[in-house]
Design a protein around this motif. Sequence first.
Motif, PDB file in Angstrom:
ATOM      1  N   ARG A  60     -33.385 -20.475 -21.543  1.00  0.00           N
ATOM      2  CA  ARG A  60     -33.671 -19.052 -21.410  1.00  0.00           C
ATOM      3  C   ARG A  60     -33.618 -18.644 -19.945  1.00  0.00           C
ATOM      4  O   ARG A  60     -34.541 -18.859 -19.188  1.00  0.00           O
ATOM      5  N   LYS A  61     -32.517 -18.019 -19.589  1.00  0.00           N
ATOM      6  CA  LYS A  61     -32.333 -17.525 -18.224  1.00  0.00           C
ATOM      7  C   LYS A  61     -32.007 -16.043 -18.332  1.00  0.00           C
ATOM      8  O   LYS A  61     -31.409 -15.599 -19.293  1.00  0.00           O
ATOM      9  N   GLN A  62     -32.366 -15.315 -17.323  1.00  0.00           N
ATOM     10  CA  GLN A  62     -32.093 -13.888 -17.325  1.00  0.00           C
ATOM     11  C   GLN A  62     -30.804 -13.612 -16.579  1.00  0.00           C
ATOM     12  O   GLN A  62     -30.700 -13.865 -15.392  1.00  0.00           O
ATOM     13  N   LEU A  63     -29.806 -13.106 -17.286  1.00  0.00           N
ATOM     14  CA  LEU A  63     -28.506 -12.801 -16.685  1.00  0.00           C
ATOM     15  C   LEU A  63     -28.497 -11.449 -15.983  1.00  0.00           C
ATOM     16  O   LEU A  63     -27.810 -11.263 -14.995  1.00  0.00           O
ATOM     17  N   ARG A  64     -29.214 -10.493 -16.515  1.00  0.00           N
ATOM     18  CA  ARG A  64     -29.125  -9.124 -16.004  1.00  0.00           C
ATOM     19  C   ARG A  64     -29.330  -9.039 -14.493  1.00  0.00           C
ATOM     20  O   ARG A  64     -28.537  -8.388 -13.812  1.00  0.00           O
ATOM     21  N   PRO A  65     -30.355  -9.671 -13.901  1.00  0.00           N
ATOM     22  CA  PRO A  65     -30.499  -9.579 -12.440  1.00  0.00           C
ATOM     23  C   PRO A  65     -29.295 -10.158 -11.692  1.00  0.00           C
ATOM     24  O   PRO A  65     -28.870  -9.598 -10.686  1.00  0.00           O
ATOM     25  N   VAL A  66     -28.724 -11.230 -12.197  1.00  0.00           N
ATOM     26  CA  VAL A  66     -27.564 -11.840 -11.543  1.00  0.00           C
ATOM     27  C   VAL A  66     -26.353 -10.919 -11.655  1.00  0.00           C
ATOM     28  O   VAL A  66     -25.625 -10.698 -10.683  1.00  0.00           O
ATOM     29  N   ILE A  67     -26.133 -10.370 -12.827  1.00  0.00           N
ATOM     30  CA  ILE A  67     -25.006  -9.455 -13.026  1.00  0.00           C
ATOM     31  C   ILE A  67     -25.173  -8.222 -12.147  1.00  0.00           C
ATOM     32  O   ILE A  67     -24.227  -7.771 -11.507  1.00  0.00           O
ATOM     33  N   ALA A 101     -22.977  -6.090  -5.026  1.00  0.00           N
ATOM     34  CA  ALA A 101     -22.199  -6.677  -3.937  1.00  0.00           C
ATOM     35  C   ALA A 101     -20.757  -6.172  -3.970  1.00  0.00           C
ATOM     36  O   ALA A 101     -20.195  -5.817  -2.925  1.00  0.00           O
ATOM     37  N   VAL A 102     -20.161  -6.108  -5.147  1.00  0.00           N
ATOM     38  CA  VAL A 102     -18.791  -5.604  -5.273  1.00  0.00           C
ATOM     39  C   VAL A 102     -18.736  -4.136  -4.874  1.00  0.00           C
ATOM     40  O   VAL A 102     -17.801  -3.701  -4.190  1.00  0.00           O
ATOM     41  N   ASP A 103     -19.734  -3.350  -5.272  1.00  0.00           N
ATOM     42  CA  ASP A 103     -19.793  -1.948  -4.864  1.00  0.00           C
ATOM     43  C   ASP A 103     -19.804  -1.817  -3.339  1.00  0.00           C
ATOM     44  O   ASP A 103     -19.111  -0.967  -2.770  1.00  0.00           O
ATOM     45  N   GLU A 104     -20.582  -2.670  -2.683  1.00  0.00           N
ATOM     46  CA  GLU A 104     -20.635  -2.631  -1.220  1.00  0.00           C
ATOM     47  C   GLU A 104     -19.290  -3.016  -0.610  1.00  0.00           C
ATOM     48  O   GLU A 104     -18.825  -2.382   0.338  1.00  0.00           O
ATOM     49  N   ILE A 105     -18.677  -4.057  -1.159  1.00  0.00           N
ATOM     50  CA  ILE A 105     -17.392  -4.519  -0.632  1.00  0.00           C
ATOM     51  C   ILE A 105     -16.355  -3.409  -0.710  1.00  0.00           C
ATOM     52  O   ILE A 105     -15.595  -3.175   0.225  1.00  0.00           O
TER      53      ILE A 105
END
Length: 74
Positions: free
Chosen positions: A45-52, A58-62
Amino acid sequence: MSRSGRPRELRHSFVSLLSDHGIPLERIAMLVGHSSQATTEAVYRKQLRPVITQGAEAVDEIFEYKPGRTKGEA
């Protein structure tokens, strides 16, 4: 990445997505074939939402994304 790592990643993603959508832990454990919820909780059980979200930010900033712009505007 080796092909052998993919099934494990898919399993983690499956459990994470179910968890993020509010599926009870006992149901998730049953779906992945665990006899104990403890295994599901501790290992899968890992939370993907924070990573996504962090990746998208980061892509938005790039690419200097600004909400409200049309596709053609830089």
